[in-house]
Design a protein around this motif. Structure first.
Motif, mmCIF file in Angstrom:
data_model
loop_
_atom_site.group_PDB
_atom_site.id
_atom_site.type_symbol
_atom_site.label_atom_id
_atom_site.label_comp_id
_atom_site.label_asym_id
_atom_site.label_seq_id
_atom_site.Cartn_x
_atom_site.Cartn_y
_atom_site.Cartn_z
ATOM 1 N N ALA A 225 13.602 20.515 40.208
ATOM 2 C CA ALA A 225 12.657 19.418 40.388
ATOM 3 C C ALA A 225 12.618 18.584 39.107
ATOM 4 C CB ALA A 225 11.267 19.964 40.698
ATOM 5 N N PRO A 226 12.511 17.270 39.241
ATOM 6 C CA PRO A 226 12.430 16.436 38.039
ATOM 7 C C PRO A 226 11.139 16.707 37.286
ATOM 8 C CG PRO A 226 12.093 15.110 40.010
ATOM 9 C CD PRO A 226 12.469 16.482 40.465
ATOM 10 N N ARG A 227 11.221 16.568 35.989
ATOM 11 C CA ARG A 227 10.029 16.776 35.163
ATOM 12 C C ARG A 227 8.997 15.700 35.443
ATOM 13 N NH1 ARG A 227 14.016 18.304 31.238
ATOM 14 N NH2 ARG A 227 14.244 16.192 30.501
ATOM 15 N N ASP A 228 7.762 16.060 35.290
ATOM 16 C CA ASP A 228 6.672 15.108 35.438
ATOM 17 C C ASP A 228 6.668 14.221 34.198
ATOM 18 O OD1 ASP A 228 4.449 13.786 36.353
ATOM 19 O OD2 ASP A 228 3.039 15.316 35.668
ATOM 20 N N THR A 229 6.916 12.942 34.403
ATOM 21 C CA THR A 229 7.002 12.030 33.263
ATOM 22 C C THR A 229 5.754 11.176 33.089
ATOM 23 O OG1 THR A 229 8.117 10.408 34.652
ATOM 24 C CG2 THR A 229 9.503 11.898 33.377
ATOM 25 N N GLN A 230 4.692 11.535 33.802
ATOM 26 C CA GLN A 230 3.467 10.770 33.646
ATOM 27 C C GLN A 230 2.765 11.201 32.365
ATOM 28 O OE1 GLN A 230 1.019 10.955 37.070
ATOM 29 N NE2 GLN A 230 2.521 9.978 38.400
ATOM 30 N N ILE A 231 2.092 10.255 31.781
ATOM 31 C CA ILE A 231 1.379 10.518 30.537
ATOM 32 C C ILE A 231 0.129 11.357 30.849
ATOM 33 C CG2 ILE A 231 0.155 8.315 30.645
ATOM 34 C CD1 ILE A 231 0.421 8.196 27.574
ATOM 35 N N SER A 232 -0.047 12.419 30.102
ATOM 36 C CA SER A 232 -1.182 13.320 30.347
ATOM 37 C C SER A 232 -2.457 12.764 29.717
ATOM 38 C CB SER A 232 -0.889 14.701 29.759
ATOM 39 O OG SER A 232 -0.832 14.623 28.346
ATOM 40 N N ASP A 233 -3.577 13.339 30.106
ATOM 41 C CA ASP A 233 -4.870 12.895 29.557
ATOM 42 C C ASP A 233 -4.950 13.164 28.052
ATOM 43 O OD1 ASP A 233 -5.658 11.999 32.035
ATOM 44 O OD2 ASP A 233 -6.716 13.864 32.553
ATOM 45 N N THR A 234 -4.383 14.269 27.603
ATOM 46 C CA THR A 234 -4.407 14.555 26.159
ATOM 47 C C THR A 234 -3.554 13.533 25.401
ATOM 48 O OG1 THR A 234 -2.591 16.138 26.403
ATOM 49 C CG2 THR A 234 -4.828 17.019 26.433
ATOM 50 N N ASP A 235 -2.420 13.121 25.992
ATOM 51 C CA ASP A 235 -1.600 12.088 25.357
ATOM 52 C C ASP A 235 -2.332 10.753 25.325
ATOM 53 O OD1 ASP A 235 0.550 13.682 24.718
ATOM 54 O OD2 ASP A 235 1.680 13.222 26.552
ATOM 55 N N SER B 5 0.494 0.224 16.314
ATOM 56 C CA SER B 5 0.854 -0.668 17.420
ATOM 57 C C SER B 5 1.195 0.138 18.667
ATOM 58 C CB SER B 5 2.059 -1.519 17.030
ATOM 59 O OG SER B 5 3.217 -0.707 16.931
ATOM 60 N N LEU B 6 1.192 -0.552 19.802
ATOM 61 C CA LEU B 6 1.552 0.088 21.063
ATOM 62 C C LEU B 6 3.004 0.570 21.026
ATOM 63 C CD1 LEU B 6 -0.120 -2.433 23.528
ATOM 64 C CD2 LEU B 6 -0.898 -0.117 23.004
ATOM 65 N N ALA B 7 3.874 -0.197 20.382
ATOM 66 C CA ALA B 7 5.290 0.182 20.291
ATOM 67 C C ALA B 7 5.453 1.464 19.485
ATOM 68 C CB ALA B 7 6.093 -0.949 19.670
ATOM 69 N N THR B 8 4.733 1.565 18.386
ATOM 70 C CA THR B 8 4.817 2.766 17.551
ATOM 71 C C THR B 8 4.287 3.982 18.297
ATOM 72 O OG1 THR B 8 4.482 1.384 15.608
ATOM 73 C CG2 THR B 8 4.153 3.736 15.326
ATOM 74 N N ILE B 9 3.164 3.806 18.963
ATOM 75 C CA ILE B 9 2.565 4.913 19.720
ATOM 76 C C ILE B 9 3.493 5.329 20.852
ATOM 77 C CG2 ILE B 9 0.610 5.603 21.165
ATOM 78 C CD1 ILE B 9 -1.051 3.521 19.525
ATOM 79 N N GLY B 10 4.063 4.343 21.549
ATOM 80 C CA GLY B 10 4.988 4.637 22.643
ATOM 81 C C GLY B 10 6.197 5.415 22.151
ATOM 82 N N ALA B 11 6.721 5.043 20.989
ATOM 83 C CA ALA B 11 7.874 5.757 20.431
ATOM 84 C C ALA B 11 7.498 7.191 20.049
ATOM 85 C CB ALA B 11 8.414 5.005 19.222
ATOM 86 N N GLN B 12 6.311 7.367 19.493
ATOM 87 C CA GLN B 12 5.874 8.707 19.094
ATOM 88 C C GLN B 12 5.679 9.620 20.302
ATOM 89 O OE1 GLN B 12 2.333 8.557 16.713
ATOM 90 N NE2 GLN B 12 3.316 7.396 15.068
ATOM 91 N N LEU B 13 5.108 9.072 21.378
ATOM 92 C CA LEU B 13 4.787 9.886 22.549
ATOM 93 C C LEU B 13 5.900 9.909 23.594
ATOM 94 C CD1 LEU B 13 1.035 8.897 23.064
ATOM 95 C CD2 LEU B 13 1.978 10.866 21.838
ATOM 96 N N GLY B 14 6.888 9.037 23.425
ATOM 97 C CA GLY B 14 8.008 9.006 24.365
ATOM 98 C C GLY B 14 7.728 8.224 25.632
ATOM 99 N N ASN C 3 6.894 4.085 27.359
ATOM 100 C CA ASN C 3 7.017 2.651 27.176
ATOM 101 C C ASN C 3 5.692 2.109 26.637
ATOM 102 O OD1 ASN C 3 6.816 -0.243 28.004
ATOM 103 N ND2 ASN C 3 8.850 0.183 28.833
ATOM 104 N N PRO C 4 5.740 1.136 25.709
ATOM 105 C CA PRO C 4 4.490 0.561 25.180
ATOM 106 C C PRO C 4 3.584 -0.013 26.272
ATOM 107 C CG PRO C 4 6.353 -0.148 23.862
ATOM 108 C CD PRO C 4 6.912 0.595 25.020
ATOM 109 N N GLN C 5 4.185 -0.548 27.345
ATOM 110 C CA GLN C 5 3.362 -1.089 28.434
ATOM 111 C C GLN C 5 2.605 0.024 29.151
ATOM 112 O OE1 GLN C 5 2.939 -4.487 29.061
ATOM 113 N NE2 GLN C 5 1.255 -3.646 30.239
ATOM 114 N N THR C 6 3.210 1.193 29.263
ATOM 115 C CA THR C 6 2.535 2.341 29.868
ATOM 116 C C THR C 6 1.324 2.736 29.021
ATOM 117 O OG1 THR C 6 4.633 3.142 30.746
ATOM 118 C CG2 THR C 6 2.833 4.747 30.616
#
Length: 161
Positions: free
Chosen positions: A104-114, A127-136, A138-141
Protein backbone atom coordinates in the motif's frame (compact mmCIF):
# COMPACT_ATOMS: atom_id res chain seq x y z
CA UNK A 1 -8.48 56.69 -68.62
CA UNK A 2 -6.06 55.34 -65.95
CA UNK A 3 -6.07 57.19 -62.67
CA UNK A 4 -2.42 58.26 -62.87
CA UNK A 5 -2.64 60.12 -66.22
CA UNK A 6 -3.78 63.25 -64.36
CA UNK A 7 -0.75 63.26 -62.05
CA UNK A 8 2.10 65.74 -62.67
CA UNK A 9 4.98 64.34 -64.76
CA UNK A 10 8.47 65.34 -65.78
CA UNK A 11 9.41 65.73 -69.42
CA UNK A 12 10.67 62.14 -69.35
CA UNK A 13 7.24 60.90 -68.35
CA UNK A 14 8.27 60.11 -64.77
CA UNK A 15 5.78 61.00 -62.05
CA UNK A 16 6.69 63.90 -59.77
CA UNK A 17 6.51 63.83 -55.94
CA UNK A 18 5.14 61.13 -53.72
CA UNK A 19 3.12 59.66 -56.56
CA UNK A 20 6.37 59.04 -58.40
CA UNK A 21 7.96 57.37 -55.37
CA UNK A 22 4.99 55.11 -54.82
CA UNK A 23 4.80 54.23 -58.50
CA UNK A 24 3.85 50.61 -58.97
CA UNK A 25 3.25 50.14 -55.24
CA UNK A 26 0.22 52.39 -55.34
CA UNK A 27 -1.61 50.21 -57.87
CA UNK A 28 -3.37 47.95 -55.40
CA UNK A 29 -6.15 46.67 -57.64
CA UNK A 30 -3.84 44.24 -59.43
CA UNK A 31 -2.12 43.02 -56.25
CA UNK A 32 -5.40 42.65 -54.40
CA UNK A 33 -6.98 40.60 -57.16
CA UNK A 34 -3.90 38.36 -57.32
CA UNK A 35 -3.99 37.78 -53.55
CA UNK A 36 -7.71 37.03 -53.67
CA UNK A 37 -7.15 34.53 -56.48
CA UNK A 38 -4.43 32.77 -54.47
CA UNK A 39 -6.64 32.60 -51.37
CA UNK A 40 -9.55 31.21 -53.40
CA UNK A 41 -7.26 28.61 -54.97
CA UNK A 42 -5.87 27.60 -51.56
CA UNK A 43 -9.35 27.24 -50.12
CA UNK A 44 -10.57 25.14 -53.02
CA UNK A 45 -7.67 22.70 -52.86
CA UNK A 46 -7.85 20.13 -50.12
CA UNK A 47 -4.70 18.48 -48.97
CA UNK A 48 -5.07 14.79 -48.34
CA UNK A 49 -2.31 13.29 -46.30
CA UNK A 50 -1.81 9.62 -45.87
CA UNK A 51 -2.51 8.42 -42.38
CA UNK A 52 0.68 7.30 -40.73
CA UNK A 53 0.35 4.27 -38.56
CA UNK A 54 1.91 4.89 -35.18
CA UNK A 55 2.72 1.72 -33.33
CA UNK A 56 1.14 1.58 -29.87
CA UNK A 57 3.50 2.28 -27.03
CA UNK A 58 4.37 -0.79 -25.07
CA UNK A 59 4.85 -0.31 -21.36
CA UNK A 60 8.36 -0.84 -20.14
CA UNK A 61 8.62 -4.31 -18.68
CA UNK A 62 10.74 -4.55 -15.60
CA UNK A 63 12.62 -7.70 -14.61
CA UNK A 64 11.74 -9.43 -11.37
CA UNK A 65 15.10 -8.31 -9.92
CA UNK A 66 14.37 -4.67 -10.71
CA UNK A 67 10.85 -4.97 -9.30
CA UNK A 68 12.30 -6.47 -6.13
CA UNK A 69 14.77 -3.59 -5.87
CA UNK A 70 11.91 -1.10 -6.27
CA UNK A 71 9.95 -2.79 -3.48
CA UNK A 72 12.98 -2.93 -1.18
CA UNK A 73 13.90 0.71 -1.75
CA UNK A 74 10.32 1.87 -1.30
CA UNK A 75 10.05 -0.02 1.98
CA UNK A 76 13.38 1.53 3.03
CA UNK A 77 11.81 5.00 2.70
CA UNK A 78 12.40 6.14 -0.88
CA UNK A 79 9.54 8.00 -2.54
CA UNK A 80 7.81 6.83 -5.70
CA UNK A 81 8.96 10.00 -7.46
CA UNK A 82 12.61 9.38 -6.54
CA UNK A 83 12.40 5.73 -7.57
CA UNK A 84 10.85 6.68 -10.92
CA UNK A 85 13.67 9.13 -11.61
CA UNK A 86 16.28 6.57 -10.61
CA UNK A 87 14.79 3.74 -12.71
CA UNK A 88 13.95 6.09 -15.61
CA UNK A 89 10.29 5.08 -15.67
CA UNK A 90 7.08 6.96 -14.94
CA UNK A 91 5.83 7.24 -11.37
CA UNK A 92 2.73 5.23 -12.27
CA UNK A 93 4.97 2.32 -13.32
CA UNK A 94 6.46 2.33 -9.81
CA UNK A 95 2.94 2.44 -8.36
CA UNK A 96 1.92 -0.54 -10.54
CA UNK A 97 4.91 -2.58 -9.33
CA UNK A 98 4.06 -1.79 -5.71
CA UNK A 99 0.40 -2.71 -6.27
CA UNK A 100 1.41 -6.04 -7.84
CA UNK A 101 3.45 -6.84 -4.74
CA UNK A 102 0.59 -5.88 -2.41
CA UNK A 103 2.32 -2.83 -0.94
CA UNK A 104 0.00 0.00 0.00
CA UNK A 105 1.29 3.50 -0.72
CA UNK A 106 2.44 5.49 2.26
CA UNK A 107 0.13 8.09 3.67
CA UNK A 108 1.55 11.36 2.42
CA UNK A 109 -0.88 13.66 4.16
CA UNK A 110 0.53 16.09 6.65
CA UNK A 111 -0.18 15.00 10.22
CA UNK A 112 -1.58 17.21 12.97
CA UNK A 113 1.77 17.19 14.79
CA UNK A 114 3.50 18.35 11.58
CA UNK A 115 0.90 21.11 11.20
CA UNK A 116 1.52 22.26 14.79
CA UNK A 117 5.28 22.19 14.17
CA UNK A 118 4.80 24.13 10.91
CA UNK A 119 2.72 26.75 12.74
CA UNK A 120 5.44 27.19 15.38
CA UNK A 121 8.15 27.48 12.72
CA UNK A 122 6.06 29.93 10.69
CA UNK A 123 5.34 32.12 13.69
CA UNK A 124 9.07 32.15 14.49
CA UNK A 125 9.61 33.84 11.11
CA UNK A 126 10.50 31.00 8.74
CA UNK A 127 9.10 30.99 5.21
CA UNK A 128 6.59 28.50 3.85
CA UNK A 129 9.25 27.21 1.42
CA UNK A 130 11.72 26.55 4.23
CA UNK A 131 9.10 24.82 6.36
CA UNK A 132 7.93 22.75 3.38
CA UNK A 133 11.50 21.64 2.68
CA UNK A 134 12.06 20.70 6.33
CA UNK A 135 8.84 18.69 6.59
CA UNK A 136 8.90 17.26 3.07
CA UNK A 137 5.73 18.94 1.80
CA UNK A 138 4.92 21.51 -0.85
CA UNK A 139 4.85 25.10 0.51
CA UNK A 140 1.26 25.45 -0.76
CA UNK A 141 0.25 22.43 1.32
CA UNK A 142 1.78 24.07 4.40
CA UNK A 143 -0.01 27.32 3.56
CA UNK A 144 -3.37 25.57 3.13
CA UNK A 145 -3.10 23.71 6.44
CA UNK A 146 -1.94 26.81 8.36
CA UNK A 147 -4.96 28.72 7.03
CA UNK A 148 -7.23 25.87 8.11
CA UNK A 149 -6.06 26.15 11.72
CA UNK A 150 -6.38 29.95 11.67
CA UNK A 151 -2.76 31.11 11.40
CA UNK A 152 -2.53 34.62 9.89
CA UNK A 153 -0.21 34.37 6.90
CA UNK A 154 2.31 37.01 5.86
CA UNK A 155 2.50 38.36 2.32
CA UNK A 156 5.66 37.63 0.31
CA UNK A 157 7.34 40.71 1.81
CA UNK A 158 6.86 39.54 5.39
CA UNK A 159 3.90 41.76 6.27
CA UNK A 160 0.82 40.29 7.97
CA UNK A 161 -2.14 40.07 5.62
Amino acid sequence: MPYNEKLPRRETGQLIGSAGILGAYSITKVATSQVRALVAKARSETVVREAREVPPRRPKSLDADIQGAIVDRYLAGRTMKALAAEMKVHRTTIRTVLDRHGIAPRDTQISDTDVARAAALYESGQSLATIGAQLGFNPQTISNRLRQIGVALRDPHGRTR
